[in-house]
Design a protein around this motif. Structure first.
Motif, mmCIF file in Angstrom:
data_model
loop_
_atom_site.group_PDB
_atom_site.id
_atom_site.type_symbol
_atom_site.label_atom_id
_atom_site.label_comp_id
_atom_site.label_asym_id
_atom_site.label_seq_id
_atom_site.Cartn_x
_atom_site.Cartn_y
_atom_site.Cartn_z
ATOM 1 N N UNK A 56 -8.424 22.726 -7.879
ATOM 2 C CA UNK A 56 -8.213 24.077 -7.383
ATOM 3 C C UNK A 56 -7.375 24.912 -8.323
ATOM 4 N N UNK A 57 -6.561 25.775 -7.729
ATOM 5 C CA UNK A 57 -5.770 26.734 -8.501
ATOM 6 C C UNK A 57 -4.422 26.171 -8.939
ATOM 7 N N UNK A 58 -4.142 24.917 -8.622
ATOM 8 C CA UNK A 58 -2.872 24.300 -9.006
ATOM 9 C C UNK A 58 -2.297 23.514 -7.853
ATOM 10 N N UNK A 59 -1.064 23.047 -8.048
ATOM 11 C CA UNK A 59 -0.379 22.309 -6.992
ATOM 12 C C UNK A 59 0.112 23.271 -5.908
ATOM 13 N N UNK A 60 0.573 22.706 -4.794
ATOM 14 C CA UNK A 60 1.010 23.506 -3.660
ATOM 15 C C UNK A 60 2.111 24.490 -4.061
ATOM 16 N N UNK A 61 3.022 24.068 -4.934
ATOM 17 C CA UNK A 61 4.132 24.944 -5.309
ATOM 18 C C UNK A 61 3.765 25.906 -6.433
ATOM 19 N N UNK A 62 2.519 25.815 -6.932
ATOM 20 C CA UNK A 62 2.073 26.686 -8.020
ATOM 21 C C UNK A 62 1.089 27.745 -7.543
ATOM 22 N N UNK A 63 0.406 27.487 -6.438
ATOM 23 C CA UNK A 63 -0.652 28.391 -5.988
ATOM 24 C C UNK A 63 -0.505 28.658 -4.496
ATOM 25 N N UNK A 64 -0.611 29.919 -4.073
ATOM 26 C CA UNK A 64 -0.466 30.231 -2.651
ATOM 27 C C UNK A 64 -1.664 29.795 -1.820
ATOM 28 N N UNK A 65 -2.823 29.626 -2.453
ATOM 29 C CA UNK A 65 -4.005 29.201 -1.716
ATOM 30 C C UNK A 65 -4.971 28.507 -2.665
ATOM 31 N N UNK A 66 -5.881 27.708 -2.086
ATOM 32 C CA UNK A 66 -6.799 26.847 -2.832
ATOM 33 C C UNK A 66 -6.056 25.920 -3.776
ATOM 34 N N UNK A 67 -4.897 25.423 -3.305
ATOM 35 C CA UNK A 67 -4.123 24.462 -4.078
ATOM 36 C C UNK A 67 -4.637 23.049 -3.814
ATOM 37 N N UNK A 68 -4.350 22.152 -4.726
ATOM 38 C CA UNK A 68 -4.800 20.772 -4.607
ATOM 39 C C UNK A 68 -4.197 20.144 -3.347
ATOM 40 N N UNK A 83 -14.168 21.155 -5.079
ATOM 41 C CA UNK A 83 -13.682 21.632 -6.384
ATOM 42 C C UNK A 83 -14.027 23.105 -6.488
ATOM 43 N N UNK A 84 -13.047 23.916 -6.873
ATOM 44 C CA UNK A 84 -13.280 25.352 -6.945
ATOM 45 C C UNK A 84 -12.754 25.919 -8.265
ATOM 46 N N UNK A 85 -13.414 26.933 -8.721
ATOM 47 C CA UNK A 85 -12.887 27.816 -9.744
ATOM 48 C C UNK A 85 -13.315 29.220 -9.310
ATOM 49 N N UNK A 86 -12.461 29.894 -8.542
ATOM 50 C CA UNK A 86 -12.851 31.187 -7.984
ATOM 51 C C UNK A 86 -13.322 32.179 -9.043
ATOM 52 N N UNK A 87 -12.708 32.100 -10.236
ATOM 53 C CA UNK A 87 -13.137 32.956 -11.339
ATOM 54 C C UNK A 87 -13.042 32.165 -12.629
ATOM 55 N N UNK A 88 -14.171 31.612 -13.034
ATOM 56 C CA UNK A 88 -14.214 30.895 -14.311
ATOM 57 C C UNK A 88 -14.478 31.922 -15.399
ATOM 58 N N UNK A 89 -13.402 32.251 -16.113
ATOM 59 C CA UNK A 89 -13.490 33.285 -17.133
ATOM 60 C C UNK A 89 -12.654 34.497 -16.780
ATOM 61 N N UNK A 100 -18.863 35.239 -17.003
ATOM 62 C CA UNK A 100 -17.874 34.912 -15.977
ATOM 63 C C UNK A 100 -18.616 34.584 -14.687
ATOM 64 N N UNK A 101 -18.204 33.514 -14.016
ATOM 65 C CA UNK A 101 -18.857 33.082 -12.793
ATOM 66 C C UNK A 101 -17.826 32.643 -11.769
ATOM 67 N N UNK A 102 -18.220 32.648 -10.521
ATOM 68 C CA UNK A 102 -17.443 32.045 -9.438
ATOM 69 C C UNK A 102 -18.121 30.728 -9.069
ATOM 70 N N UNK A 103 -17.329 29.656 -8.939
ATOM 71 C CA UNK A 103 -17.908 28.309 -8.846
ATOM 72 C C UNK A 103 -17.292 27.504 -7.710
ATOM 73 N N UNK A 104 -18.156 26.761 -7.004
ATOM 74 C CA UNK A 104 -17.731 25.788 -5.994
ATOM 75 C C UNK A 104 -18.601 24.544 -6.131
ATOM 76 N N UNK A 105 -17.988 23.378 -5.992
ATOM 77 C CA UNK A 105 -18.738 22.122 -5.938
ATOM 78 C C UNK A 105 -18.155 21.259 -4.837
ATOM 79 N N UNK A 106 -19.023 20.558 -4.110
ATOM 80 C CA UNK A 106 -18.558 19.652 -3.061
ATOM 81 C C UNK A 106 -19.312 18.329 -3.159
ATOM 82 N N UNK A 216 -16.349 20.110 -12.547
ATOM 83 C CA UNK A 216 -17.287 21.101 -12.018
ATOM 84 C C UNK A 216 -18.611 21.065 -12.780
ATOM 85 N N UNK A 217 -18.524 20.983 -14.103
ATOM 86 C CA UNK A 217 -19.743 20.906 -14.913
ATOM 87 C C UNK A 217 -20.517 19.632 -14.619
#
Length: 320
Positions: A56-68, A83-89, A100-106, A216-217
């Motif tokens: 995700x966007x980082x650890x709990x203390x690094x990201x307000x949402x979509x954290x690991x 697995x997310x990358x809300x904005x790859x690029x 630039x793409x928005x990406x999700x994988x499950x 993700x790839x």
């Protein structure tokens, strides 16, 4: 996993793309990423699943949402790794560049590698060259293998490499071999996916990029029947310890498809934010917006391209 989940995930990437594309060309990458993340998180709250963010966007203390470790969905089955990358690029959007793409994988719970946030050396190819390349082989040997597999001459091949000083020697080797190179400023998830689609003109990806992006790839290429190999590149003891903490016992091991994404089922979705070889970017037309998305499932091998038309006044909480 339920078949209907594929459509739900497209809704997630569409929302992130619609929100972040508003920031294209403004030079504000953090604002674009924040808009994508907030929009993506809101849609996840509406999906019938019990998901856990593993990339995700980082650890709990690094990201307000979509954290690991964050829980996503309505809280009932299926149980999934997300697995997310809300904005790859982010830089791509800030500068108004391509791909630039928005990406999700499950995937089912426990099937995605919990990749630490560090560099990973990578090589990726499409279906025709699966099993014929090796991360540890010389560049020339891998290029020759892809040329044979695709029926191309060496000077017809196109290799994609992130445009970074650390890749100077790699770039020289590719050129000396006679292959052509497409240097990209960012976005190696999109570049890896392009190897799976002949019409993009991309045959192979080389070089180091983010390890989370490698997972993700891998999901995308598993859906396409392609291949990616990677090796983590910890830069200090702290990063080595982080690998061990996340369950990677040997950070020097070459990670293959089954290490990156286990099992026979996974879903990948992406929506274009800016124009690219594979996906068109978001188009705003007054009160309407148009999106272009890709969704794939490994279990069935189904690949779908989807055009969406969105009435923006109906989505006041998602379009920032």
């Amino acid at each position: 996993m339920e078949r209907s989940l594929t459509m739900e995930l497209v809704r997630v990437t569409e929302a992130a793309a619609l929100a972040s594309a508003r920031w294209m060309g403004f030079g504000k990458k953090d604002e674009a990423d924040g808009a994508a993340t907030e929009a993506m998180r809101k849609v996840f709250d509406t999906i019938p699943m019990r998901g856990t963010v593993v990339i995700g966007e980082g650890e709990m203390d690094e990201a307000p949402m979509l954290y690991i470790g964050e829980r996503l969905g309505l809280g009932y089955l299926p149980e999934l790794d997300v697995a997310v990358d809300p904005l790859e690029g982010t830089n791509i959007v800030a500068k108004g560049l391509w791909n630039a793409i928005s990406v999700v994988a499950v995937a089912d719970r426990g099937c995605l590698l919990h990749a630490p946030d560090m560099y990973m050396d990578k090589i990726a190819v499409g279906p025709k060259a699966v099993g014929l390349v090796d991360l540890d082989a010389p560049v020339i040997d891998n290029l020759k293998a892809v040329a044979r597999a695709t029926g191309k001459d060496m000077d017809d091949l196109v290799a994609v490499v992130l445009d970074r000083p650390r890749h100077a020697k790699l770039i020289e080797e590719i050129r000396n071999a006679g292959a052509r190179i497409k240097l990209i400023p960012d976005g190696d998830v999109a570049a890896a996916i392009h190897t799976g689609f002949p019409d993009t003109g991309v045959d192979i990806l080389f070089g180091s990029g983010g390890a989370p992006e490698g997972v993700l790839a891998a999901v995308a290429l598993k859906c396409l029947g392609g291949e990616i190999q990677g090796r983590l590149l910890p830069e200090n003891e702290e990063q080595v310890e982080r690998c061990l903490k996340m369950g990677i016992e040997d950070p020097n091991k070459v990670l293959r498809m089954e290490d990156l994404v286990k099992g026979d089922d996974a879903i990948f979705a992406a929506t274009g934010v800016t124009d690219g070889e594979l996906l068109k970017g978001v188009r705003y037309q007054g009160s309407l917006a148009k999106t272009h998305s890709l969704v794939m499932r490994a279990k069935t091998g189904t690949v779908r391209f989807m055009d969406g038309t969105h009435r923006l006044e109906k989505k006041p909480n998602l379009v920032l």
